[in-house]
Design a protein around this motif. Structure first.
Motif, PDB file in Angstrom:
ATOM      1  N   ALA A 131      57.818  17.867  65.228  1.00  8.59           N
ATOM      2  CA  ALA A 131      59.074  17.632  65.942  1.00  8.59           C
ATOM      3  C   ALA A 131      60.005  16.731  65.140  1.00  8.59           C
ATOM      4  N   LEU A 135      63.196  19.115  64.659  1.00  7.97           N
ATOM      5  CA  LEU A 135      64.207  18.997  65.712  1.00  7.97           C
ATOM      6  C   LEU A 135      65.317  18.042  65.287  1.00  7.97           C
ATOM      7  N   LYS A 136      66.250  18.575  64.527  1.00  9.20           N
ATOM      8  CA  LYS A 136      67.324  17.746  63.989  1.00  9.20           C
ATOM      9  C   LYS A 136      68.643  17.930  64.729  1.00  9.20           C
ATOM     10  N   ARG A 138      70.650  19.640  68.600  1.00 11.50           N
ATOM     11  CA  ARG A 138      70.404  20.045  69.985  1.00 11.50           C
ATOM     12  C   ARG A 138      69.918  21.484  70.067  1.00 11.50           C
ATOM     13  N   ASP A 140      68.031  22.967  67.991  1.00 13.05           N
ATOM     14  CA  ASP A 140      66.604  22.981  67.656  1.00 13.05           C
ATOM     15  C   ASP A 140      65.760  22.606  68.869  1.00 13.05           C
ATOM     16  N   ILE A 141      66.216  21.600  69.610  1.00 18.68           N
ATOM     17  CA  ILE A 141      65.496  21.185  70.822  1.00 18.68           C
ATOM     18  C   ILE A 141      65.492  22.327  71.836  1.00 18.68           C
ATOM     19  N   ALA A 144      62.934  24.913  70.875  1.00 17.13           N
ATOM     20  CA  ALA A 144      61.576  24.446  71.175  1.00 17.13           C
ATOM     21  C   ALA A 144      61.260  24.569  72.662  1.00 17.13           C
ATOM     22  N   ALA A 333      61.409  25.217  64.453  1.00 18.19           N
ATOM     23  CA  ALA A 333      61.743  24.594  65.735  1.00 18.19           C
ATOM     24  C   ALA A 333      60.944  25.235  66.873  1.00 18.19           C
ATOM     25  N   VAL A 336      57.370  23.965  67.444  1.00 20.84           N
ATOM     26  CA  VAL A 336      57.160  22.743  68.244  1.00 20.84           C
ATOM     27  C   VAL A 336      56.768  23.121  69.675  1.00 20.84           C
TER      28      VAL A 336
END
Length: 458
Positions: A131, A135-136, A138, A140-141, A144, A333, A336
């Motif tokens: 992560a 996760l760099k 938003r 990417d988040i 995930a 991503a 994760v």
């Protein structure tokens, strides 16, 4: 020019001491190949590492293969990559044989309890590491989260998830102008290596088909498919592999699959050697212990050599392909969320004795039975978390300590069911059964298992 003898000695030593997962293995190679010997420059090492992290399969093993290829061509790559895998493969063979013959012994099961409790923490540690790297932004988040929900609640096929993440990443990445002249792509050489490598990869599968060995063919085809989608390391495909191995093919039980992962964590070499362990156990039930393990090993690692020998000369070209980089970043991503799904699945099966599968036709997820909570496993996991996450102890050392603790608890439970009593009072708060009645019932169960029928209680 580096001699093949010296290359063999160095990579043999790397293979023997490649404990601790990719980070420790990559650090060991950096010390041996960049710091101690002028075999690779810092820039060459980092570019090769970035390239290997984009490929399916174990990045540390592929980095070793690339380093050997750069030093002595294909022979050097075969030696370096082979020696990175060989020590761990030998250990896995021995552990699988012992497990197949003695895995049902109560004290051996107690050892595995300590190991599995530690693996819960190791998987959590893997989530944190991936992560932090992946996760760099938003988006990417968001990838995930969608990945986790798709797997945990909707049982989405893993290959489909990887394909969707790659497509999104490619479309969402803008093509940017590149500075300087693009490297020339040698398409003929690449296709030739892919063709020859593909024939070598498929040779045992074709032989199994010709000989009518349906089990070996199914095993080889499954792990071949797995080798193509293993982006983000072994953790990313373990949940998918477990689902297929346990419920799809019925080769192993859930407990056997968790034990396989725990044992694979204790060996040198890449964690994806767990496929060899699974192959041995599945083959043991078919009377093909050795052949099944060899088939799993072949179709898992031969593709890794193909990716490197075909793709290593393309490193400069790939730097000018932003959409490919965007696709691979989106896959990382998504991984994760994949590992988060694995961690919940694994923890549920370690901490609870009974897991219910909820399947409504639309939703499909697991639900642990709270009254079957295993407090001893939770205590072992908490202690492992202290050693690994807080005190930063070496992973192999912690696994050994927890195995000994698990064995100690197993011996204690055979001599006196002290922990059965502890569990009865802890679980009484979660059920309607009075603690005393639960303790008496568990004591009778314990006594009958050990033929202490003349004893009604402590």
């Amino acid at each position: 020019m580096t001699s093949l003898r010296e290359l063999t000695q160095v990579f043999g030593r790397i293979g023997l001491f490649s404990f601790g997962g990719p980070a420790a293995q990559i650090a060991l190679m950096h010390r041996e190949l960049v710091e101690t010997r002028p075999w690779l420059t810092e820039a060459q090492f980092l570019r090769a590492l970035s390239f290997c992290m984009m490929l399916p399969g174990p990045e540390a093993m592929q980095l070793a293969t690339y380093s050997g290829w750069r030093l002595r061509g294909i022979p050097g790559g075969l030696i370096a990559g082979g020696l990175f895998v060989l020590p761990g493969a030998i250990v896995i063979f021995a552990l699988a044989w012992i497990y197949a013959h003695f895995g049902g012994v109560p004290l051996v099961q107690a050892i595995f309890l300590g190991v599995k409790a530690t693996v819960v923490v190791i998987v959590l540690q893997a989530i944190l590491k991936v992560a932090k790297k992946a996760l760099k932004a938003r988006s990417d988040i968001g990838i995930a989260i969608v990945s986790f929900v798709a797997l945990f609640f909707f049982n989405t096929p893993f290959p489909l998830l990887i394909a969707a993440a790659a497509l999104y990443g490619a479309l969402a990445t803008r093509a940017r102008p590149t500075d300087g002249q693009k490297p020339v792509l040698s398409l003929g050489r690449t296709l030739r290596i892919l063709a020859i490598g593909g024939v070598i990869w498929a040779a045992p599968l074709a032989l199994a088909a010709l000989l009518g060995q349906e089990f070996l063919l199914s095993l080889g085809l499954f792990f071949s498919k797995l080798a193509v989608v293993t982006f983000g390391g072994a953790y990313s495909v373990l949940a998918y592999m477990t689902q297929e191995v346990v419920t799809g093919f019925n080769w192993l039980s859930t407990d056997q699959m968790m034990d396989a992962l725990g044992l694979a964590e204790t060996t040198p070499g890449p964690l994806i050697l767990v496929t060899q362990f699974v192959g041995h156990l599945a083959g043991n039930a078919q009377g093909q212990f050795v052949l099944a393990g060899l088939m799993s090993l072949w179709v898992t690692f031969v593709p890794c050599f193909i990716w490197i020998f075909a793709g290593a000369p393309l490193i400069d070209w790939l730097e000018h392909q932003p959409r490919i980089s965007g696709a691979l970043h989106a896959i990382t991503a998504a991984v994760v969320g994949v590992i988060a799904n694995l961690s919940i699945w694994f923890a549920a099966h370690v901490f609870f004795g009974d897991i219910t599968k909820i399947d409504t036709g639309f939703l499909s997820f697991i639900l642990p039975q709270i009254t079957t909570f295993q407090p001893i496993a939770a205590i072992l996991a908490a202690f492992a978390a202290l050693l690994l996450l807080r005190l930063k102890w070496d992973m192999v050392l912690v696994l050994a300590i927890m195995a000994v603790l698990g064995l100690g608890l197993g011996v204690a439970n055979l001599v006196c069911p002290l922990f059965t009593g502890v569990e009865s009072f802890m679980l009484a708060a979660l059920s309607k059964e009075p603690p005393g009645e639960r303790y008496d019932r568990l004591w009778q169960s314990h006594a009958s298992r050990h033929a202490w029928t003349d004893q009604a209680g402590p």
